[in-house]
Design an enzyme around this catalytic site. Structure first.
Site, mmCIF file in Angstrom:
data_model
loop_
_atom_site.group_PDB
_atom_site.id
_atom_site.type_symbol
_atom_site.label_atom_id
_atom_site.label_comp_id
_atom_site.label_asym_id
_atom_site.label_seq_id
_atom_site.Cartn_x
_atom_site.Cartn_y
_atom_site.Cartn_z
ATOM 1 N N TYR A 22 0.848 -1.190 0.000
ATOM 2 C CA TYR A 22 0.000 0.000 0.000
ATOM 3 C C TYR A 22 0.887 1.245 0.000
ATOM 4 O O TYR A 22 0.557 2.256 -0.616
ATOM 5 C CB TYR A 22 -0.910 -0.009 1.222
ATOM 6 C CG TYR A 22 -1.824 -1.202 1.248
ATOM 7 C CD1 TYR A 22 -3.021 -1.193 0.530
ATOM 8 C CD2 TYR A 22 -1.491 -2.352 1.960
ATOM 9 C CE1 TYR A 22 -3.859 -2.296 0.537
ATOM 10 C CE2 TYR A 22 -2.321 -3.451 1.973
ATOM 11 C CZ TYR A 22 -3.504 -3.420 1.254
ATOM 12 O OH TYR A 22 -4.318 -4.514 1.252
ATOM 13 N N ARG A 35 -3.888 4.431 4.065
ATOM 14 C CA ARG A 35 -5.161 3.888 4.533
ATOM 15 C C ARG A 35 -6.235 4.057 3.487
ATOM 16 O O ARG A 35 -7.082 3.185 3.311
ATOM 17 C CB ARG A 35 -5.566 4.576 5.822
ATOM 18 C CG ARG A 35 -4.426 4.662 6.803
ATOM 19 C CD ARG A 35 -4.894 5.089 8.156
ATOM 20 N NE ARG A 35 -5.704 4.056 8.746
ATOM 21 C CZ ARG A 35 -6.107 4.091 9.994
ATOM 22 N NH1 ARG A 35 -5.778 5.104 10.743
ATOM 23 N NH2 ARG A 35 -6.831 3.136 10.476
ATOM 24 N N CYS A 52 -6.328 -7.052 -6.139
ATOM 25 C CA CYS A 52 -6.040 -6.456 -4.841
ATOM 26 C C CYS A 52 -5.374 -7.470 -3.911
ATOM 27 O O CYS A 52 -4.814 -7.110 -2.903
ATOM 28 C CB CYS A 52 -7.310 -5.909 -4.217
ATOM 29 S SG CYS A 52 -8.795 -6.759 -4.676
ATOM 30 N N SER A 58 3.523 -3.190 4.174
ATOM 31 C CA SER A 58 4.916 -2.804 3.891
ATOM 32 C C SER A 58 5.935 -3.781 4.465
ATOM 33 O O SER A 58 7.039 -3.891 3.969
ATOM 34 C CB SER A 58 5.195 -1.408 4.419
ATOM 35 O OG SER A 58 5.053 -1.403 5.815
#
Length: 103
Positions: A22, A35, A52, A58
Site C-alpha cells: 500500500y 489507509r 487487490c 509494507s
DNA sequence: GCTTTGACTCTCG
DNA sequence: TCGAGAGCCAAAG
C-alpha cells in the site's frame, strides 16, 4: 479522476508472481494516504480485473481480507498468491524484497 | 462540515 | 516479539 481510480489503475499493472505494498502505491500517487488506498481496495468495483490480493503490507505480511469486510479470509488470499508463484509463510511474503513490484 | 472508520505505517516500551 | 499509540488520508454518515 477519483483517488480510487488511480489506485486501481496502478494495481492493474501488477504482473503475475509479483506483489506490492500500500505504501508503494501511495508513494507513486505522491500521497501518504496508505489507509485510503486500502479503503479503495476494499471497495474494488473492478473485481478480478484489479488484483487487490497482490497488495500487502509494507513489512510483507498479507493482512487484510479479514472475514468481516471482505467475506474472505487471509488464508484464501494466500492460496491465490501461492498459485501465482508467490511464496507465503505464516502470513508473510517470502523473499518479499525480490517479488515486490516497485512500479 | 465534523465524526467515524479502515485491506496502513512507524515508533516506542 | 508484540501490542499500544500516534500520524496519516479519503470516503461515508
Amino acid at each position: 479522476m477519483n483517488f480510487g481510480e488511480k489506485v486501481w489503475k496502478l494495481m492493474e499493472r501488477i504482473p503475475r508472481g509479483r506483489v506490492t505494498s500500500y505504501a508503494q502505491i501511495a508513494k507513486k500517487l505522491d500521497t501518504k494516504a496508505y489507509r485510503a488506498v486500502g479503503n479503495a481496495c476494499r471497495k474494488n468495483p473492478y473485481a478480478p480485473k484489479v488484483p487487490c490480493h497482490r497488495v500487502v503490507r509494507s513489512d510483507g505480511t498479507v493482512g487484510g481480507f479479514g472475514g468481516k469486510t471482505s467475506g474472505k479470509t487471509v488464508k484464501e488470499k494466500i492460496q491465490m498468491l501461492r498459485k501465482e508463484n508467490v511464496e507465503v509463510k505464516n502470513g508473510k511474503i517470502v523473499n518479499f524484497e525480490e517479488v515486490l513490484f516497485r512500479f
